[in-house]
Design a protein around this motif. Structure first.
Motif, PDB file in Angstrom:
ATOM      1  N   GLN A 676       1.558  16.340  50.063  1.00 26.98           N
ATOM      2  CA  GLN A 676       0.800  17.567  50.294  1.00 26.98           C
ATOM      3  C   GLN A 676      -0.437  17.672  49.411  1.00 26.98           C
ATOM      4  OE1 GLN A 676       3.502  21.208  51.288  1.00 26.98           O
ATOM      5  NE2 GLN A 676       4.456  20.104  49.576  1.00 26.98           N
ATOM      6  N   VAL A 677      -0.383  17.033  48.221  1.00 27.52           N
ATOM      7  CA  VAL A 677      -1.504  17.176  47.291  1.00 27.52           C
ATOM      8  C   VAL A 677      -2.433  15.981  47.331  1.00 27.52           C
ATOM      9  CG1 VAL A 677      -0.228  18.715  45.753  1.00 27.52           C
ATOM     10  CG2 VAL A 677      -0.131  16.241  45.377  1.00 27.52           C
ATOM     11  N   GLU A 678      -2.191  15.035  48.242  1.00 27.75           N
ATOM     12  CA  GLU A 678      -3.080  13.872  48.320  1.00 27.75           C
ATOM     13  C   GLU A 678      -4.526  14.278  48.632  1.00 27.75           C
ATOM     14  OE1 GLU A 678      -1.395  11.120  51.061  1.00 27.75           O
ATOM     15  OE2 GLU A 678       0.098  10.342  49.628  1.00 27.75           O
ATOM     16  N   PRO A 679      -4.780  15.255  49.546  1.00 30.10           N
ATOM     17  CA  PRO A 679      -6.180  15.657  49.768  1.00 30.10           C
ATOM     18  C   PRO A 679      -6.839  16.194  48.497  1.00 30.10           C
ATOM     19  CG  PRO A 679      -4.791  16.448  51.545  1.00 30.10           C
ATOM     20  CD  PRO A 679      -3.866  15.900  50.505  1.00 30.10           C
ATOM     21  N   PHE A 680      -6.070  16.903  47.710  1.00 31.93           N
ATOM     22  CA  PHE A 680      -6.628  17.411  46.461  1.00 31.93           C
ATOM     23  C   PHE A 680      -6.992  16.252  45.531  1.00 31.93           C
ATOM     24  CE2 PHE A 680      -6.068  18.565  42.021  1.00 31.93           C
ATOM     25  CZ  PHE A 680      -6.873  19.695  41.907  1.00 31.93           C
ATOM     26  N   LEU A 681      -6.107  15.268  45.415  1.00 32.43           N
ATOM     27  CA  LEU A 681      -6.372  14.135  44.523  1.00 32.43           C
ATOM     28  C   LEU A 681      -7.624  13.381  44.967  1.00 32.43           C
ATOM     29  CD1 LEU A 681      -2.734  12.756  44.026  1.00 32.43           C
ATOM     30  CD2 LEU A 681      -4.034  14.272  42.520  1.00 32.43           C
ATOM     31  N   LYS A 682      -7.810  13.246  46.285  1.00 32.79           N
ATOM     32  CA  LYS A 682      -8.996  12.531  46.783  1.00 32.79           C
ATOM     33  C   LYS A 682     -10.270  13.283  46.437  1.00 32.79           C
ATOM     34  CE  LYS A 682      -6.627  10.229  50.615  1.00 32.79           C
ATOM     35  NZ  LYS A 682      -6.482  10.134  52.089  1.00 32.79           N
ATOM     36  N   THR A 683     -10.234  14.623  46.590  1.00 30.07           N
ATOM     37  CA  THR A 683     -11.449  15.404  46.300  1.00 30.07           C
ATOM     38  C   THR A 683     -11.787  15.395  44.816  1.00 30.07           C
ATOM     39  OG1 THR A 683     -10.163  17.445  46.078  1.00 30.07           O
ATOM     40  CG2 THR A 683     -11.073  16.941  48.245  1.00 30.07           C
ATOM     41  N   GLN A 684     -10.785  15.168  43.960  1.00 30.61           N
ATOM     42  CA  GLN A 684     -11.026  15.197  42.521  1.00 30.61           C
ATOM     43  C   GLN A 684     -11.148  13.797  41.915  1.00 30.61           C
ATOM     44  OE1 GLN A 684     -11.528  18.084  40.900  1.00 30.61           O
ATOM     45  NE2 GLN A 684     -11.294  19.072  42.905  1.00 30.61           N
ATOM     46  N   ALA A 685     -11.148  12.773  42.785  1.00 33.22           N
ATOM     47  CA  ALA A 685     -11.182  11.397  42.272  1.00 33.22           C
ATOM     48  C   ALA A 685     -12.459  11.112  41.497  1.00 33.22           C
ATOM     49  CB  ALA A 685     -11.033  10.412  43.437  1.00 33.22           C
ATOM     50  N   SER A 686     -13.533  11.813  41.819  1.00 29.48           N
ATOM     51  CA  SER A 686     -14.791  11.576  41.091  1.00 29.48           C
ATOM     52  C   SER A 686     -14.755  12.194  39.700  1.00 29.48           C
ATOM     53  CB  SER A 686     -15.959  12.174  41.891  1.00 29.48           C
ATOM     54  OG  SER A 686     -15.773  13.581  42.059  1.00 29.48           O
ATOM     55  N   ARG A 687     -13.845  13.117  39.477  1.00 33.73           N
ATOM     56  CA  ARG A 687     -13.760  13.799  38.180  1.00 33.73           C
ATOM     57  C   ARG A 687     -12.797  13.105  37.230  1.00 33.73           C
ATOM     58  NH1 ARG A 687     -14.396  19.138  37.472  1.00 33.73           N
ATOM     59  NH2 ARG A 687     -13.818  18.543  35.346  1.00 33.73           N
ATOM     60  N   CYS A 688     -11.616  12.721  37.728  1.00 36.69           N
ATOM     61  CA  CYS A 688     -10.574  12.134  36.880  1.00 36.69           C
ATOM     62  C   CYS A 688      -9.869  10.996  37.618  1.00 36.69           C
ATOM     63  CB  CYS A 688      -9.538  13.199  36.499  1.00 36.69           C
ATOM     64  SG  CYS A 688     -10.130  14.444  35.342  1.00 36.69           S
ATOM     65  N   ARG A 689      -9.196  10.169  36.835  1.00 36.96           N
ATOM     66  CA  ARG A 689      -8.345   9.123  37.391  1.00 36.96           C
ATOM     67  C   ARG A 689      -6.907   9.653  37.425  1.00 36.96           C
ATOM     68  NH1 ARG A 689      -7.867   5.234  33.808  1.00 36.96           N
ATOM     69  NH2 ARG A 689      -8.823   6.447  32.117  1.00 36.96           N
ATOM     70  N   PHE A 690      -6.184   9.315  38.500  1.00 31.86           N
ATOM     71  CA  PHE A 690      -4.826   9.812  38.652  1.00 31.86           C
ATOM     72  C   PHE A 690      -3.847   8.646  38.685  1.00 31.86           C
ATOM     73  CE2 PHE A 690      -7.527  13.049  40.543  1.00 31.86           C
ATOM     74  CZ  PHE A 690      -7.074  14.189  39.900  1.00 31.86           C
ATOM     75  N   GLU A 691      -2.735   8.776  37.957  1.00 39.44           N
ATOM     76  CA  GLU A 691      -1.654   7.783  37.944  1.00 39.44           C
ATOM     77  C   GLU A 691      -0.370   8.498  38.336  1.00 39.44           C
ATOM     78  OE1 GLU A 691      -1.128   4.877  34.583  1.00 39.44           O
ATOM     79  OE2 GLU A 691       0.712   6.078  34.330  1.00 39.44           O
ATOM     80  N   VAL A 692       0.209   8.095  39.483  1.00 41.02           N
ATOM     81  CA  VAL A 692       1.399   8.759  40.011  1.00 41.02           C
ATOM     82  C   VAL A 692       2.573   7.783  39.934  1.00 41.02           C
ATOM     83  CG1 VAL A 692       2.434   9.924  41.998  1.00 41.02           C
ATOM     84  CG2 VAL A 692      -0.033  10.116  41.564  1.00 41.02           C
ATOM     85  N   THR A 693       3.648   8.225  39.267  1.00 41.00           N
ATOM     86  CA  THR A 693       4.869   7.417  39.140  1.00 41.00           C
ATOM     87  C   THR A 693       6.045   8.288  39.553  1.00 41.00           C
ATOM     88  OG1 THR A 693       3.893   6.234  37.263  1.00 41.00           O
ATOM     89  CG2 THR A 693       6.279   6.022  37.613  1.00 41.00           C
ATOM     90  N   LEU A 694       6.683   7.942  40.689  1.00 40.94           N
ATOM     91  CA  LEU A 694       7.756   8.779  41.213  1.00 40.94           C
ATOM     92  C   LEU A 694       9.038   7.961  41.332  1.00 40.94           C
ATOM     93  CD1 LEU A 694       5.845  10.585  44.113  1.00 40.94           C
ATOM     94  CD2 LEU A 694       6.263  11.417  41.781  1.00 40.94           C
ATOM     95  N   ALA A 695      10.090   8.434  40.704  1.00 41.46           N
ATOM     96  CA  ALA A 695      11.408   7.818  40.857  1.00 41.46           C
ATOM     97  C   ALA A 695      12.112   8.465  42.047  1.00 41.46           C
ATOM     98  CB  ALA A 695      12.232   8.004  39.585  1.00 41.46           C
ATOM     99  N   GLU A 696      12.937   7.672  42.745  1.00 43.90           N
ATOM    100  CA  GLU A 696      13.742   8.219  43.845  1.00 43.90           C
ATOM    101  C   GLU A 696      12.863   8.949  44.861  1.00 43.90           C
ATOM    102  OE1 GLU A 696      16.918   7.635  44.012  1.00 43.90           O
ATOM    103  OE2 GLU A 696      17.480   7.048  41.972  1.00 43.90           O
TER     104      GLU A 696
END
Length: 823
Positions: A676-696
């Motif tokens: 659900q938050v992937e569109p938000f991460l894409k729009t903010q990619a120019s501002r910050c780098r994102f590292e997502v680590t999800l278990a299970e």
């Protein structure tokens, strides 16, 4: 012989002339030396023939100057008026005059003149004696002005004043007296008939007999009467007018009663307030008695206790029907279990058994949501209460108030009060007291299902409440507040043992009071002692551990029979938490003000942009399609931002109203949640780098998908806003014992421990300046409620200059054990 007669006649004439000269000489001598001002004035022309020394000195002229003047030069009247007055004096038609004379200095003086005709040296003159009466005239003027002022004061003063003769006849009265007594001037003076219903009342409601009227009491005793409170039944007023009355006698020089003056002050408002206070105190006393009664009742006596409570409440409140309804366990039906009716009111209990709750949807919705509803008039009911209106009209109900009955936090039924055939107004404080009764009834119902062990538990709780930290004391009125007795609560309050304070053995109580408050405490208590009243003082104390706390001291003075002050007795309790709450409230008000300012700023910026771009679209026809799309895109993005802020404010409103957030829970995988938050991460990619680590990633969570998306976007938005450009934001998901933990960590500015403690507070922003990042200070407060409403918890870890990590937990759709069983 003839010659002899001639000589004799000449001799007598000569002697007569000599005698006349001698008489005129004596007159002139008297005239010249007399201390009074005297003038001889030619009666025909008004010329001053002569003036004595006193006159010359008084007028400030020499004798030669005076003899060259006419009386017109001194008298300020016109020459015609002076001539007329002189003629009246000459003809002896008037001898006394009052004039204004002008002195040589130019001053004008008031004089009285006694003037009469005399003949001097065969000439008719006016002999005038002049006295200065300027001072007397000024005194008369002052007296007249004083009398006028007193008359005006008598009319304008807000006190009714009546002056009686010794036979009770009214001599004078002012307008306020007529207004208060409700009588015209003619009625007060016995010229008109007074309405036979007019009379004085005592405070107990009995009619005051004529012999006890204030004027008659003073005539009988010849003593001053003070502070007599009377009610006046007047023809022009529906309610009594209450006055504070006094009267005093006036005697003549022979000490005989001459007049009696009575005075009345309107105390109707004060009396009404006293009656309101008495009503409140009586109501509170009744509630306390009912409360005490329920505490003492055994479970088997609870039914009778409820019936008696309804009767007491109905009689006191002046309603027509009091009743209790209890819901079935499924809240589908309700029964009228208890009822009291006033005389002449038809009972309804037998007709209201097994009543269907849904037949009164508007009223029952409020009750089941623990709300009080008050209907001062059936005409005030909203359209959606049509069923209720029809039902109540059938019973003749005009006003109604209903409070929920709660037991163990759940609504068990309701307590109702009906007024039939008329309307009744209830105040907020009354409604609060009735809510207390609802709680009491709930407890009574709960008692019916309890056993003696429960009653014993309540008794122990009552004992515990009675022994909450607090200190009873008896001390002397000295600067050390030397203690003669101190209760054991002293240790809980101050950290000192009671025996260490008695007689200042180790410490004086003054030493415990904060140094900055000692003088204030002393002065406030001394003022109360001078007025011989109780005292209430708030001050700081320093405990044995050095802790500063707030104390509330309620006490009174104790006197011996001869009036000597023996000691002070009172109770001191800890109000530190209340003071902190007051400070919290002030801080909340400050934050609200900051919030309003911020909201205005946050709303103004996008609105300005929306107005600008929409105006551009409206006024420029030559924009290219790309420019039009860009403008519309900007307007759309800003409107979404505004909608988000409005949604936050509405969420807060629901939370504040106690309704909570509406959640729609359903199973959702971890990976679906984060997509659900992937569109938000894409729009903010120019501002910050994102590292997502999800278990299970395929693990099922039981959540409201939209609300958790709101949580994630809020945390990620904060991480981006408070992080340097290009820095790393880590999002991590882990399966833990409590459920699934999600963390958002940034490399931003971080926070102090004080800021971390406030981060979930409503309206709080770490940077509240005008240059701060966007936001109104509601996001984290709402996030906390969303997480907690899911059954999870949320916390923040941060260090100034080293970034911030926000973590929260969510429930699983299936526990691990259930998964293993299913597999």
């Amino acid at each position: 012989m003839q010659r002899m007669d001639t000589l004799k006649g000449m001799t007598e004439c000569k002697r007569g002339e000599e005698l006349l000269r001698e008489t005129e000489g004596r007159f002139r001598k008297m005239f010249r030396n007399h201390h009074a001002c005297m003038l001889l004035i030619d009666s025909d022309c008004g010329r001053i023939d002569d003036a004595n020394t006193s006159a010359c000195n008084y007028y400030g002229y020499s004798l030669a100057q005076m003899k060259n003047m006419k009386i017109d030069d001194i008298n300020v009247l016109s020459p015609e008026e002076v001539d007329a007055a002189r003629q009246r004096a000459k003809d002896s038609n008037q001898n006394y005059f009052e004039f204004k004379h002008r002195l040589a200095s130019g001053k004008i003086r008031d004089v009285e003149v006694y003037s009469s005709s005399i003949v001097v040296q065969n000439k008719t003159l006016l002999f005038s004696v002049i006295h200065d009466i300027t001072t007397r005239k000024q005194a008369e003027k002052t007296l007249l002005e004083s009398e006028k002022s007193h008359r005006q004061l008598l009319e304008n003063v807000q006190v009714g004043i009546v002056s009686h003769a010794a036979d009770t006849r009214i001599l004078t009265s002012n307008t306020k007296a007529s207004e208060l007594l409700g009588l015209t001037d003619d009625q007060m003076r016995g010229k008109d008939t007074i309405d036979p219903a007019w009379c004085f009342f005592r405070e107990n409601g009995t009619i005051l007999p004529l012999e006890e009227y204030p004027v008659n009491q003073v005539i009988a005793s010849e003593k001053i009467l003070e502070n007599l409170i009377l009610g006046i039944n007047r023809a022009d007023k529906k309610d009594l007018v209450w006055v504070l009355c006094g009267a005093y006698p006036l005697f003549d020089e022979h000490n005989r009663l001459q007049r009696v003056v009575t005075h009345f002050i309107d105390i109707t408002d004060r009396k009404q307030k006293e009656q309101d206070i008495q009503y409140r105190e009586a109501f509170e006393t009744l509630i306390a008695e009912i409360s005490t009664r329920f505490v003492e009742l055994t479970p088997s006596e609870a039914v009778q206790g409820i019936d008696l409570a309804l009767k007491d409440l109905g009689d006191f409140a002046g309603v027509d029907r009091c009743y209790v309804f209890l819901f079935s366990t499924d809240n589908m039906h309700m029964d009228n279990t208890h009822e009291w009716c006033a005389e002449g009111i038809t009972p309804q209990k037998e007709n209201l058994q097994g009543f269907i709750v849904s037949d009164l949807p508007w009223a029952m919705d409020k009750i089941l949501n623990k709300q009080v509803f008050y209907v001062p008039s059936l005409a005030d009911l909203p359209p959606e209460a049509g069923a209720e209106k029809e039902h109540w009209e059938a019973q003749g109900i005009q006003s109604q108030i209903v409070v929920p009955i709660l037991s163990t936090g759940e609504v068990r039924g309701f307590l109702g009060f009906d007024v039939v055939g008329s309307e009744k107004q209830w105040e907020g404080r009354d409604i609060t007291l009735l809510q207390t009764v609802g709680h009491l009834l709930g407890n009574a119902i709960e008692h019916q299902q309890a056993d003696r062990a429960q009653k014993e538990s309540e008794r122990k709780l009552s004992t515990l409440m009675a022994n909450l930290p607090g200190m009873a004391y008896r001390c002397r009125n000295d600067r050390d507040w030397t203690m003669e007795f101190v209760s054991d609560g002293c240790h809980s309050l101050t950290g000192y043992l009671s025996e260490d304070l008695i007689e200042n053995r180790k410490h004086s109580f003054a030493d415990i009071i904060h140094p900055e408050d000692r003088e204030t405490v002393w002065q406030q208590i001394q003022i109360a002692l001078r007025e011989k009243g109780p005292f209430q003082v708030e001050y700081r104390i320093r405990t044995a551990a050095g802790e500063e706390r707030w104390a509330w001291d309620l006490g009174r003075s104790v006197y011996a029979e001869d009036g000597e002050l023996l000691a002070l007795e009172g109770f001191i309790t800890d109000i530190t938490e209340r003071k902190k709450a007051e400070e919290t409230l002030r801080e909340s008000d400050r934050m609200k003000s900051e919030f309003i300012k911020t909201v205005a700023h946050e709303f103004r910026t996008p609105l300005t942009s929306i107005q600008g771009f929409s105006g551009l679209l409206l006024t420029h026809d030559q924009l290219s399609p790309e420019e039009q799309r860009e403008s519309l895109r900007y307007i759309h993005e800003r409107s979404i931002g505004l909608a988000d802020m409005v949604a936050d404010i509405l969420d807060i409103a629901r939370i504040e109203a106690g309704k909570g957030l509406s959640l729609t829970l359903s199973p959702c995988t971890v990976i679906e949640t984060f997509r659900q938050v992937e569109p938000f991460l894409k729009t903010q990619a120019s501002r910050c780098r994102f590292e997502v680590t999800l278990a299970e990633e395929d693990l099922l969570l039981k959540i409201d998908k939209g609300k958790i998306c709101q949580v994630l976007e809020n945390l990620l938005s904060n991480a981006v806003k408070f992080s340097p450009e290009g820095s790393l934001v880590r999002i991590r998901g882990d399966l833990i014992e409590e459920g699934y933990r999600i963390s958002v960590a940034d490399q931003g500015m971080g926070m102090t421990p004080e800021q971390v403690a406030k981060v979930f507070d409503k309206f709080y922003r770490a940077d509240a300046s005008d240059t701060a990042v966007e936001g109104v200070g509601l996001g984290m407060h709402i996030v906390k409620h969303i997480v907690e409403d899911h059954g999870g918890k949320i916390w923040v870890e941060s260090e100034l200059g080293k970034g911030t990590t926000v973590s929260f937990t969510l429930p699983l759709a299936l526990r691990r054990a259930e998964e293993n069983a299913n597999s």
